[in-house]
Write an enzyme that holds these catalytic residues in place. Structure first.
Site, short mmCIF file in Angstrom:
data_model
loop_
_atom_site.label_atom_id
_atom_site.label_comp_id
_atom_site.label_asym_id
_atom_site.label_seq_id
_atom_site.Cartn_x
_atom_site.Cartn_y
_atom_site.Cartn_z
N LYS A 1 -14.05 0.34 -3.93
CA LYS A 1 -15.16 0.75 -3.05
C LYS A 1 -16.22 1.50 -3.85
O LYS A 1 -17.42 1.26 -3.69
CB LYS A 1 -14.64 1.69 -1.94
CG LYS A 1 -13.77 1.00 -0.91
CD LYS A 1 -13.40 1.97 0.19
CE LYS A 1 -12.32 1.41 1.06
NZ LYS A 1 -11.72 2.39 1.97
N GLU B 1 0.82 -1.21 0.00
CA GLU B 1 0.00 0.00 0.00
C GLU B 1 0.85 1.26 0.00
O GLU B 1 0.41 2.32 -0.42
CB GLU B 1 -0.93 0.02 1.22
CG GLU B 1 -2.34 -0.38 0.87
CD GLU B 1 -3.34 -0.24 2.01
OE1 GLU B 1 -4.38 -0.89 1.90
OE2 GLU B 1 -3.10 0.49 2.99
N HIS C 1 8.13 -26.46 -1.34
CA HIS C 1 7.45 -27.55 -2.05
C HIS C 1 6.27 -27.05 -2.88
O HIS C 1 5.45 -27.83 -3.33
CB HIS C 1 7.00 -28.61 -1.04
CG HIS C 1 8.17 -29.23 -0.33
ND1 HIS C 1 8.68 -30.47 -0.67
CD2 HIS C 1 8.96 -28.76 0.65
CE1 HIS C 1 9.72 -30.74 0.11
NE2 HIS C 1 9.92 -29.71 0.92
O1 PA5 Z 1 -3.35 1.24 5.86
C1 PA5 Z 1 -4.47 1.69 5.66
O2 PA5 Z 1 -4.70 2.90 5.74
C2 PA5 Z 1 -5.64 0.78 5.35
O3 PA5 Z 1 -5.24 -0.53 5.19
C3 PA5 Z 1 -6.65 0.83 6.47
O4 PA5 Z 1 -6.04 0.42 7.66
C4 PA5 Z 1 -7.84 -0.05 6.18
O5 PA5 Z 1 -8.41 0.29 4.95
C5 PA5 Z 1 -8.90 0.07 7.27
O6 PA5 Z 1 -9.33 1.39 7.38
P1 PA5 Z 1 -10.12 1.88 8.65
O7 PA5 Z 1 -9.26 1.71 9.84
O8 PA5 Z 1 -10.45 3.32 8.37
O9 PA5 Z 1 -11.38 1.04 8.76
#
Ligand code: PA5
Length: 439
Positions: free
Chosen positions: A414, A279, A300
């Protein structure tokens, strides 16, 4: 041995010159530490271990954890992405793999599995359980669905007032549906600071509360991280070395990095790492693809590809020096399995020979190898590793030329999902996506 060590010798032998990257790595470190780069409003994680998580907050986390430890047979931690992977990684690394912690820590809201949630609710039916719901935005669909279901179940089981005492919310200080609900219901709450992004939040209450509920030592975890913070605040640090090496390899055509462990307890550490790097770096059509394998299991399955497939990969091995337990392979008079040549050896000795043998084979096969060694799996060393990878990620992202602290690409699925579900406010998108699917 040292409790933490990084060795990149086997990654830079192929004409990779790290010297030329040092000025870039120094600049990237300064950019993180002086908060002068893109995403600099998301650098709250830098000071979590040494400053933000102070003694008072640790006390508060511990005392809320102790209430749930005393009251519950199971605690369901609801969250997705950065709101669950850090806690899951640390708990799985520290717990006995065949014995549940007390209370048992379960996870929900990290998928939209109807069967998963149904089976979880069946499992909880005769248990006294509590809920820790974690969402920074307070609006993420997956955890919101899980929380709606489990909250209703808990309220039905013990009544609304008692359910509120067994529920903790970790969310934004002011905004979001979860904050309003927590205020209305009177849940205990912790704040996710605006300047701490989800995937950098494991050393905040997001990770610390579930880890404390599971019975692990969050002070030691934070101490390891704080000591690594001290190391990483100066130039020439191991986080820069890792960031430089992976960027040098990427620029030489190595587009995939595989995080390798030789201890099944580290499986979810690989999942946490994948999110952190995926990310943070995968944007603007750039970025090393982060993958992970559990060896020797995956030798494996993925072993053939790694040894012999397209030469676009490098690997980073997390090597654990000492096991917690001792187990020796017995001798057998009949020796029908032919294993007497290793009788009397520790199981881990064989594992180490698999690790060394694989490293050499991979180097011979054109897979550059980085090695990060820790003395054993414990809270302190996990704290070091977590901070090391977070700091390297910030440095590496800046060296790559991206903003390591945003995640714009996550919104696209989303938008489509909400359009397909006809969420109010998405009317035009709903019409467009339905027309597209009808073609
Ligand atoms: O690293 C990030 O920002 C995302 O992976 C969020 O942690 C994830 O989308 C969850 O978001 P939230 O804590 O707002 O529910």
């Amino acid at each position: 041995m040292e409790t933490f060590d990084i060795n990149v010798t086997d990654a830079i032998s192929n004409g990779i010159d790290l010297e030329t990257l040092k000025p870039e790595a120094d600049k990237a470190l300064e950019t993180v530490l002086n908060a002068t780069g893109a995403g600099n409003d998301f650098l709250g994680w830098v000071n979590l271990p040494q400053a933000t998580i102070d003694s008072d907050l640790i006390e508060e986390i511990t005392s809320v954890a102790n209430v749930l430890r005393a009251e519950c047979e199971a605690v369901v931690c609801i969250g997705i992405g950065g709101s669950y992977l850090g806690a899951k990684a640390v708990i799985e690394a520290l717990k006995n793999q065949f014995v549940a912690t007390k209370p048992e820590i379960l996870f929900a809201g990290q998928n939209i599995g109807e069967d998963y949630l149904s089976e979880l609710m069946d499992y909880l039916a005769d248990k006294r359980f509590g809920i820790v719901v974690i969402s920074k935005s307070g609006t993420t669909t997956e955890p919101a669905i899980a929380f709606r279901l489990l909250r209703a179940m808990l309220e039905q089981k013990v009544g609304r007032e008692e359910a509120a005492k067994l529920t903790v919310a970790i969310t934004d200080a002011k905004r979001g549906a979860l904050r309003s609900l927590a205020t209305d219901e009177g849940y205990a709450t912790f704040v996710i600071d605006d300047n701490v992004g989800g995937r950098f939040s494991v050393l905040s209450p997001v990770g610390l509360l579930p880890i404390a509920i599971a019975g692990f030592n969050i002070r030691a975890l934070l101490q390891g991280a704080a000591d690594m913070q001290a190391i990483c605040s100066k130039p020439g640090n191991p986080a820069q070395l890792y960031a430089m090496t992976r960027n040098a390899l990427y620029r030489s055509g190595k587009k995939t990095e595989i995080l390798v462990n030789y201890n099944p307890k580290l499986h979810f550490f690989g999942e946490w790492w994948k999110q952190l790097y995926g990310e943070s770096e995968g944007k603007d059509h750039k970025g090393i693809f982060p993958a992970a394998v559990d060896n020797s299991t995956d030798l494996h399955s993925m072993g053939q590809w790694i040894q012999d497939g397209e030469r676009t990969i490098f690997e980073t091995v997390i090597s654990v020096d000492q096991t917690a337990r001792s187990l020796v392979i017995p001798s057998d008079d009949e020796n029908l399995d032919g294993l007497n040549f290793i009788a009397g050896q520790h199981v881990d000795h064989v594992n180490k020979m698999a690790e060394i043998g694989t490293r050499l084979a991979h180097i011979d096969g054109g897979v550059p190898n980085l090695r990060i060694a820790i003395s054993e799996i414990n809270e302190y060393n996990l704290g070091q590793l977590i901070y090391f990878f977070e700091m390297s990620c910030g440095i590496s992202g800046y060296m790559l030329g991206v903003n390591p602290f945003n995640q714009p690409g996550v919104e696209d699925y989303k938008r489509n999902m909400f359009a397909l579900l006809a969420k109010p406010g998405y009317e035009a998108e709903t019409e467009a996506i339905r027309a597209r699917l009808a073609k």
